[in-house]
Enzyme design. Structure first.
Site, PDB file in Angstrom:
ATOM      1  N   HIS A  63       0.856  -1.195   0.000  1.00  0.00           N
ATOM      2  CA  HIS A  63       0.000   0.000   0.000  1.00  0.00           C
ATOM      3  C   HIS A  63       0.887   1.238   0.000  1.00  0.00           C
ATOM      4  CE1 HIS A  63       0.986  -0.485   4.239  1.00  0.00           C
ATOM      5  NE2 HIS A  63       0.534   0.729   4.490  1.00  0.00           N
ATOM      6  N   HIS A  65       1.392   3.939   1.993  1.00  0.00           N
ATOM      7  CA  HIS A  65       1.825   4.742   3.124  1.00  0.00           C
ATOM      8  C   HIS A  65       3.349   4.830   3.042  1.00  0.00           C
ATOM      9  CE1 HIS A  65      -2.009   4.318   5.790  1.00  0.00           C
ATOM     10  NE2 HIS A  65      -2.015   5.428   5.096  1.00  0.00           N
ATOM     11  N   ASP A  67       5.978   4.559   4.946  1.00  0.00           N
ATOM     12  CA  ASP A  67       6.922   3.585   5.490  1.00  0.00           C
ATOM     13  C   ASP A  67       6.987   2.310   4.651  1.00  0.00           C
ATOM     14  OD1 ASP A  67       4.270   3.434   6.536  1.00  0.00           O
ATOM     15  OD2 ASP A  67       4.895   1.987   8.034  1.00  0.00           O
ATOM     16  N   HIS A  68       6.116   2.184   3.664  1.00  0.00           N
ATOM     17  CA  HIS A  68       6.110   1.017   2.786  1.00  0.00           C
ATOM     18  C   HIS A  68       6.475   1.346   1.343  1.00  0.00           C
ATOM     19  CE1 HIS A  68       4.084  -1.631   5.791  1.00  0.00           C
ATOM     20  NE2 HIS A  68       3.699  -0.450   6.240  1.00  0.00           N
ATOM     21  N   HIS A 142      -7.306  -2.043   5.694  1.00  0.00           N
ATOM     22  CA  HIS A 142      -6.487  -0.934   6.183  1.00  0.00           C
ATOM     23  C   HIS A 142      -7.155   0.364   5.721  1.00  0.00           C
ATOM     24  CE1 HIS A 142      -2.835   0.534   7.971  1.00  0.00           C
ATOM     25  NE2 HIS A 142      -2.411   1.127   6.877  1.00  0.00           N
ATOM     26  N   HIS A 263       7.440  -4.875  11.680  1.00  0.00           N
ATOM     27  CA  HIS A 263       6.634  -3.643  11.607  1.00  0.00           C
ATOM     28  C   HIS A 263       6.199  -3.216  13.012  1.00  0.00           C
ATOM     29  CE1 HIS A 263       3.256  -0.963  10.430  1.00  0.00           C
ATOM     30  NE2 HIS A 263       3.976  -0.772   9.325  1.00  0.00           N
TER      31      HIS A 263
END
Length: 304
Positions: A63, A65, A67-68, A142, A263
């Protein structure tokens, strides 16, 4: 010699710490490398972990966001700078196409490598089928659209030498039997056993949902987020995440052989608590609380 291992590049959640980089995971699968969720700083973590741009054949983003996915810009530019000699395929939620384009073309650079965009939409499904594996995806739960990934090796058959000798089959005849399925009235099933293909699942930001279980079912290795500890379950549900206990129960109920927790929220200082809570949830298989730059071998095949 084939290598199947997970190289952990980062294990933090939204906020990196002095000891944990944003997400990043490279799955080495024989001669291929699949990079999952390259967060900010992934390119440098690759250097520290001994991972080259040439090792990447496929990129899977769960996805959009930060941090990914913030590391996509640097990784894509490095792939082109190093003139990786093979095409690279990128999978990501189709709803985030505009984010992917922004990251792919964040700054000026010279494109030298074929980067194939293969976004995921709807409920997911089969993304790629190669002789070595099938790559599937499933939708997660999410606040932004998120998908998990599952790699499944085809089942094969293992020849049993004692039964081959019993039927007088040797040398080139073994190959003929494998190709044709029958030789002189002896079937392949009579002198072999099924060897189940290995399975790897990658589940990031999500609440408990059907997709989590579909991906985890029967996995030899499950890499799964455990952002929160069990006492903060309400926070986990509110923000679309899992606790250590929830992740472990998924693994237990799904027959996972090796559970990799990752995570982690920056609010927790002692990673051993995640292991304690995972064991308390009843998971008794192999368990790794991930740390940056470790390598985790995929469990060896086991026979039925």
């Amino acid at each position: 010699m084939s290598v199947r291992e997970l190289v952990v590049l980062g294990t933090a959640s939204q906020v990196p710490t002095r000891h944990r980089n944003h997400n990043g995971y490279l799955l080495r699968w024989d001669g291929e490398g699949i990079l999952f969720d390259p967060g900010e700083g992934t390119q440098r973590q690759m250097l520290r972990a001994g991972v080259a741009a040439h090792d990447i054949h496929r990129i899977c983003v769960t996805h959009f966001h930060g941090d990914h996915s913030l590391g996509l810009a640097g990784v894509i530019q490095r792939i082109n700078l190093d003139q990786v000699p093979h095409p690279v395929t990128a999978h990501y939620p189709a709803s985030g196409q505009h984010f992917f384009e922004r990251l792919r073309y964040a700054t000026a650079y010279r494109e030298t490598v074929e980067l194939n965009q293969a976004p995921v939409a709807g409920a997911g499904g089969v993304l790629a089928a190669t002789p070595a594996y099938t790559l599937d995806s499933a939708k997660l739960s999410h606040p932004v659209e998120s998908y998990g990934y599952r790699l499944t090796e085809p089942d094969t058959r293992r020849m049993l030498p004692a039964l081959l000798r019993e039927h007088g089959i040797a040398g080139p005849d073994v190959g003929r039997l494998q190709r044709d399925g029958v030789l002189g009235g002896v079937t392949l099933e009579q002198v072999s056993e099924e060897r189940r293909g290995q399975r790897f699942a990658f589940v990031m930001d999500t609440r408990l949902c059907d997709g989590v279980y579909a991906l985890a079912e029967g996995s030899d290795m499950l890499v799964i987020e455990s952002t929160f500890l069990d006492e903060d379950e309400k926070l986990a549900v509110d923000h679309g995440h899992l606790t250590a206990g929830q992740a472990a129960r998924v693994a237990r109920e799904s027959g996972v052989r090796h559970l990799v927790l990752t995570h982690f929220s920056q609010r927790y200082g002692d990673p051993e608590i995640f292991e304690t809570q995972a064991r308390a949830a009843g998971f008794d298989g192999e368990l790794t609380v991930a740390q940056d730059l470790i390598r985790v071998p995929v469990p060896t095949r086991h026979h039925p």
